[in-house]
Design a protein around this motif. Structure first.
Motif, PDB file in Angstrom:
ATOM      1  N   SER A 154     135.271  26.969  60.743  1.00 26.36           N
ATOM      2  CA  SER A 154     135.297  28.065  60.079  1.00 26.36           C
ATOM      3  C   SER A 154     136.804  28.539  60.237  1.00 26.36           C
ATOM      4  O   SER A 154     137.457  28.426  61.070  1.00 26.36           O
ATOM      5  N   GLN A 155     136.927  29.302  59.232  1.00 24.08           N
ATOM      6  CA  GLN A 155     138.147  30.163  59.162  1.00 24.08           C
ATOM      7  C   GLN A 155     138.147  31.766  58.424  1.00 24.08           C
ATOM      8  O   GLN A 155     137.244  31.771  57.726  1.00 24.08           O
ATOM      9  N   ALA A 156     139.018  32.465  59.021  1.00 24.47           N
ATOM     10  CA  ALA A 156     139.107  33.870  58.570  1.00 24.47           C
ATOM     11  C   ALA A 156     138.770  33.903  57.120  1.00 24.47           C
ATOM     12  O   ALA A 156     139.563  33.473  56.356  1.00 24.47           O
ATOM     13  N   GLY A 157     137.871  34.762  56.608  1.00 27.55           N
ATOM     14  CA  GLY A 157     137.566  35.069  55.137  1.00 27.55           C
ATOM     15  C   GLY A 157     137.139  33.949  54.322  1.00 27.55           C
ATOM     16  O   GLY A 157     136.930  34.224  52.962  1.00 27.55           O
ATOM     17  N   GLN A 158     136.707  32.870  54.865  1.00 32.71           N
ATOM     18  CA  GLN A 158     135.872  31.841  54.126  1.00 32.71           C
ATOM     19  C   GLN A 158     134.850  31.628  54.875  1.00 32.71           C
ATOM     20  O   GLN A 158     134.619  31.712  55.932  1.00 32.71           O
ATOM     21  N   ALA A 159     133.859  30.903  53.757  1.00 35.70           N
ATOM     22  CA  ALA A 159     132.429  30.482  54.323  1.00 35.70           C
ATOM     23  C   ALA A 159     132.597  29.171  55.198  1.00 35.70           C
ATOM     24  O   ALA A 159     133.490  28.351  55.155  1.00 35.70           O
TER      25      ALA A 159
END
Length: 265
Positions: free
Chosen positions: A71-76
């Motif tokens: 996971s990473q910020a702003g992405q699925a």
């Protein structure tokens, strides 16, 4: 005057001889006093790393399934699944089982040499252990996760965390082909359970951290079944590795050859 001329070289030669004898016997004795403690520390550190490796994985041939959620910020979130076949620290096959669109991709490790087989490419492609596989996970994190053969360890200190004492070890890569050039590694003193690791680049920059969690019984002993890897440079980016369905397997050597990759399922 002749007598003085004869005696002077003799005295000089005797003094030189005495200095030579002293250098032979005194210097080695001093070295013998200072060298063994360092050697002993290195031996203890290596034993700790070897025992921690056996907590993570069996020494025999085995199979394990690994689910990775990144996971990473702003992405699925991205999910992938792999099946790993491993024999010793020098023979590993990593097969993609999900997503279905990538099924059939296989990574083969022999020693520190790594190849990836793609169904639509006739020949395996050489890749690096340090190359990113998915999220925060490098190829070597799955293919070659045994520290004792890849690093020269030294004891740094003892840390106390939540009323538990931990060995803190500094692991230096044996050469540049290893996944990470340096690892700082926390191992619990009373049972050699890995607790966490910090992974560094060749320039000694912290790349990511890893926590070993959720110890459960797999193949006869408690092992970490969840690894949480976090990017040290980009806040909020992490990969969670879940290990399951571990079982010992008698894996013939022919499995770990480039010619056999197409036959694996």
């Amino acid at each position: 005057m002749e007598i003085m001329t004869i005696r002077h070289p003799c005295v000089k030669a005797t003094a030189i001889l005495m200095l030579f004898v002293l250098s032979v016997f005194i210097v080695p004795c001093h070295a013998a006093e200072t060298t063994p403690p360092a050697q002993a520390d290195d031996s203890i550190a290596r034993t700790i790393v070897e025992k921690a490796d056996l907590v993570r994985f069996p020494s025999e041939g085995f199979q394990v399934d690994i689910a990775i959620n990144s996971s990473q910020a702003g992405q699925a979130a991205e999910s992938r699944k792999y099946r790993v076949l491993s024999k010793g620290n020098s023979n590993t096959v990593v097969m993609v089982t999900e997503p279905a669109s990538e099924r059939g991709q296989i990574i083969l490790m022999k020693g520190r040499d790594l190849w990836v087989f793609m169904p639509d490419v006739s020949q395996p492609i050489r890749i690096a252990l340090s190359q990113r596989l998915t999220g925060q996970v490098a190829n070597g994190d799955l293919a070659r996760a045994n520290f004792s053969a890849d690093y020269n360890p030294k004891l740094l200190r003892t840390d106390s965390i939540d009323n538990e004492n931990y060995h803190v070890l500094d692991l230096i890569a044996v050469d540049r082909s290893v996944t990470y050039q340096r690892v700082v590694y926390w191992v619990r003193q009373r049972d050699f359970w890995p607790y966490k690791a910090e992974f560094y680049s060749l320039s000694n920059r912290l790349l990511k951290t890893c926590k070993y969690e959720n110890y459960q019984t797999m193949e006869g002993r408690l092992r970490p079944t969840r690894l949480v890897m976090e990017d040290a440079l980009k806040s909020g980016e992490q990969s969670v590795l879940e290990y399951g369905s571990m079982k010992l397997r008698d894996l013939p050597d022919k499995i770990f050859t480039k010619d056999y990759l197409k036959k694996l399922d």
